[in-house]
Design a protein around this motif. Structure first.
Motif, PDB file in Angstrom:
ATOM      1  N   ASP A   7       0.819  -1.215   0.000  1.00  0.00           N
ATOM      2  CA  ASP A   7       0.000   0.000   0.000  1.00  0.00           C
ATOM      3  C   ASP A   7       0.853   1.264   0.000  1.00  0.00           C
ATOM      4  O   ASP A   7       0.339   2.354  -0.262  1.00  0.00           O
ATOM      5  CB  ASP A   7      -0.928   0.019   1.224  1.00  0.00           C
ATOM      6  N   GLU A   8       2.133   1.130   0.340  1.00  0.00           N
ATOM      7  CA  GLU A   8       3.038   2.278   0.340  1.00  0.00           C
ATOM      8  C   GLU A   8       4.440   1.793   0.017  1.00  0.00           C
ATOM      9  O   GLU A   8       4.750   0.614   0.149  1.00  0.00           O
ATOM     10  CB  GLU A   8       3.013   3.006   1.683  1.00  0.00           C
ATOM     11  N   GLY A   9       5.270   2.725  -0.415  1.00  0.00           N
ATOM     12  CA  GLY A   9       6.631   2.381  -0.787  1.00  0.00           C
ATOM     13  C   GLY A   9       7.482   2.042   0.414  1.00  0.00           C
ATOM     14  O   GLY A   9       7.200   2.434   1.545  1.00  0.00           O
ATOM     15  N   CYS A  10       8.545   1.312   0.168  1.00  0.00           N
ATOM     16  CA  CYS A  10       9.529   0.967   1.191  1.00  0.00           C
ATOM     17  C   CYS A  10      10.066   2.253   1.831  1.00  0.00           C
ATOM     18  O   CYS A  10      10.351   3.228   1.138  1.00  0.00           O
ATOM     19  CB  CYS A  10      10.633   0.186   0.490  1.00  0.00           C
ATOM     20  N   LYS A  11      10.222   2.258   3.153  1.00  0.00           N
ATOM     21  CA  LYS A  11      10.669   3.486   3.819  1.00  0.00           C
ATOM     22  C   LYS A  11      12.107   3.851   3.459  1.00  0.00           C
ATOM     23  O   LYS A  11      12.436   5.029   3.357  1.00  0.00           O
ATOM     24  CB  LYS A  11      10.499   3.389   5.336  1.00  0.00           C
ATOM     25  N   SER A  12      12.961   2.860   3.233  1.00  0.00           N
ATOM     26  CA  SER A  12      14.345   3.150   2.859  1.00  0.00           C
ATOM     27  C   SER A  12      14.424   3.729   1.451  1.00  0.00           C
ATOM     28  O   SER A  12      15.118   4.712   1.209  1.00  0.00           O
ATOM     29  CB  SER A  12      15.208   1.899   2.967  1.00  0.00           C
ATOM     30  N   CYS A  13      13.699   3.125   0.520  1.00  0.00           N
ATOM     31  CA  CYS A  13      13.689   3.650  -0.853  1.00  0.00           C
ATOM     32  C   CYS A  13      13.035   5.025  -0.895  1.00  0.00           C
ATOM     33  O   CYS A  13      13.443   5.887  -1.675  1.00  0.00           O
ATOM     34  CB  CYS A  13      12.968   2.689  -1.778  1.00  0.00           C
ATOM     35  N   SER A  14      12.040   5.237  -0.044  1.00  0.00           N
ATOM     36  CA  SER A  14      11.401   6.553   0.028  1.00  0.00           C
ATOM     37  C   SER A  14      12.404   7.610   0.481  1.00  0.00           C
ATOM     38  O   SER A  14      12.387   8.750  -0.004  1.00  0.00           O
ATOM     39  CB  SER A  14      10.204   6.507   0.988  1.00  0.00           C
ATOM     40  N   PHE A  15      13.288   7.233   1.387  1.00  0.00           N
ATOM     41  CA  PHE A  15      14.371   8.119   1.839  1.00  0.00           C
ATOM     42  C   PHE A  15      15.251   8.526   0.651  1.00  0.00           C
ATOM     43  O   PHE A  15      15.646   9.678   0.518  1.00  0.00           O
ATOM     44  CB  PHE A  15      15.166   7.363   2.903  1.00  0.00           C
ATOM     45  N   TRP A  16      15.527   7.571  -0.222  1.00  0.00           N
ATOM     46  CA  TRP A  16      16.335   7.882  -1.401  1.00  0.00           C
ATOM     47  C   TRP A  16      15.598   8.840  -2.333  1.00  0.00           C
ATOM     48  O   TRP A  16      16.179   9.796  -2.822  1.00  0.00           O
ATOM     49  CB  TRP A  16      16.727   6.593  -2.133  1.00  0.00           C
ATOM     50  N   TYR A  48       0.850   7.266  -3.948  1.00  0.00           N
ATOM     51  CA  TYR A  48       1.929   7.410  -2.965  1.00  0.00           C
ATOM     52  C   TYR A  48       2.796   8.626  -3.287  1.00  0.00           C
ATOM     53  O   TYR A  48       3.192   9.375  -2.393  1.00  0.00           O
ATOM     54  CB  TYR A  48       2.774   6.133  -2.926  1.00  0.00           C
ATOM     55  N   ARG A  49       3.070   8.846  -4.557  1.00  0.00           N
ATOM     56  CA  ARG A  49       3.842  10.022  -4.983  1.00  0.00           C
ATOM     57  C   ARG A  49       3.131  11.299  -4.531  1.00  0.00           C
ATOM     58  O   ARG A  49       3.759  12.221  -4.022  1.00  0.00           O
ATOM     59  CB  ARG A  49       3.993   9.986  -6.508  1.00  0.00           C
ATOM     60  N   GLN A  50       1.818  11.339  -4.700  1.00  0.00           N
ATOM     61  CA  GLN A  50       1.050  12.510  -4.273  1.00  0.00           C
ATOM     62  C   GLN A  50       1.107  12.656  -2.749  1.00  0.00           C
ATOM     63  O   GLN A  50       1.312  13.756  -2.235  1.00  0.00           O
ATOM     64  CB  GLN A  50      -0.393  12.411  -4.743  1.00  0.00           C
ATOM     65  N   ARG A  51       0.917  11.567  -2.029  1.00  0.00           N
ATOM     66  CA  ARG A  51       0.995  11.610  -0.561  1.00  0.00           C
ATOM     67  C   ARG A  51       2.327  12.177  -0.093  1.00  0.00           C
ATOM     68  O   ARG A  51       2.376  12.996   0.830  1.00  0.00           O
ATOM     69  CB  ARG A  51       0.807  10.196  -0.006  1.00  0.00           C
ATOM     70  N   TRP A 152      16.144   3.229  12.154  1.00  0.00           N
ATOM     71  CA  TRP A 152      15.677   4.494  12.713  1.00  0.00           C
ATOM     72  C   TRP A 152      14.796   5.284  11.744  1.00  0.00           C
ATOM     73  O   TRP A 152      13.994   6.126  12.150  1.00  0.00           O
ATOM     74  CB  TRP A 152      16.871   5.381  13.088  1.00  0.00           C
ATOM     75  N   LEU A 153      14.939   4.992  10.489  1.00  0.00           N
ATOM     76  CA  LEU A 153      14.335   5.782   9.425  1.00  0.00           C
ATOM     77  C   LEU A 153      12.818   5.651   9.379  1.00  0.00           C
ATOM     78  O   LEU A 153      12.269   4.571   9.600  1.00  0.00           O
ATOM     79  CB  LEU A 153      14.932   5.308   8.097  1.00  0.00           C
ATOM     80  N   GLN A 154      12.144   6.748   9.080  1.00  0.00           N
ATOM     81  CA  GLN A 154      10.697   6.769   8.853  1.00  0.00           C
ATOM     82  C   GLN A 154      10.422   7.454   7.516  1.00  0.00           C
ATOM     83  O   GLN A 154      11.255   8.196   7.014  1.00  0.00           O
ATOM     84  CB  GLN A 154       9.988   7.564   9.966  1.00  0.00           C
ATOM     85  N   ARG A 155       9.256   7.240   6.956  1.00  0.00           N
ATOM     86  CA  ARG A 155       8.843   8.043   5.811  1.00  0.00           C
ATOM     87  C   ARG A 155       8.721   9.483   6.298  1.00  0.00           C
ATOM     88  O   ARG A 155       8.354   9.702   7.453  1.00  0.00           O
ATOM     89  CB  ARG A 155       7.515   7.535   5.259  1.00  0.00           C
TER      90      ARG A 155
END
Length: 198
Positions: A7-16, A48-51, A152-155
């Motif tokens: 339902d949402e992207g990986c938090k690590s990849c989102s960090f990138w 997800y991109r919009q969010r 430790w990482l979060q979206r």
């Protein structure tokens, strides 16, 4: 980055992507394009991109073998067999069937497309400005003691308390934090940050 069922992207990849979003305009002026590619259906990627408030172009490879061809997605059989090819090695790929990677392509004047470069895992860190900045500070990434380094990482929209966004690409801590911790150089760089008295 985004398995078809998620339902949402990986938090690590989102960090990138947080670190890469916004550079497309600069790259375009050097005749370079940047796109993110994931296996999830386009509708999920777009939502997800919009969010996340990203501008990066994001394509779905859901009906292709693109992610498998460039060794960042793995079939259940590859994962079970322990013979998946990732990061220039063959072996087990436990956990998610998705892994991070960057591939570079070149299109010549005749329209022929060449694959010129790929990098995975730690090789991606050079394009992550947040990690590069953390590497400059006295405590560094400060990831010791976690079950895995990025635990430790979060979206960016999931940290508690959430940051107050005051301009595209800029944020400051919520009012209950010590705003005085912001450096004067950050306050004067035109990033949109304002001092507490402003």
């Amino acid at each position: 980055m985004f398995e078809p069922e998620w339902d949402e992207g990986c938090k690590s990849c989102s960090f990138w992507i947080d670190n890469l979003d916004g550079i497309a305009v600069h790259l375009k002026h050097r005749d370079v394009s940047f796109v993110a590619i994931s296996r999830a259906p386009y509708e999920r990627l777009a939502a997800y991109r919009q969010r996340m408030g990203w501008q990066v172009k994001w394509l779905s490879s859901s009906r292709t073998d693109f992610n498998h061809d460039y060794h960042v997605s793995f079939t259940p059989e590859e994962q079970k067999s322990g013979q998946a090819s990732y990061n220039d090695t063959t072996g087990p790929v436990p956990g998610s069937s998705e892994r991070p990677g960057i591939s570079v392509f070149y299109r010549d004047d005749d329209g022929t497309i060449y694959h010129t470069y790929s990098s995975y895992r730690r090789g991606l860190e050079i394009v992550n400005a947040a990690y590069q900045m953390l590497d400059l500070v006295p405590k560094g990434r400060d990831e010791k003691g976690f079950p895995y380094p990025m635990e430790w990482l979060q979206r960016h929209d999931s940290y508690e308390p959430a940051p107050v966004v005051i301009g595209r690409g800029s944020s400051k801590r919520a009012p209950d934090h010590d705003a005085g911790a912001l450096s004067s150089s950050a306050l004067n760089t035109g990033t949109g940050l304002r001092s507490p008295s402003a």
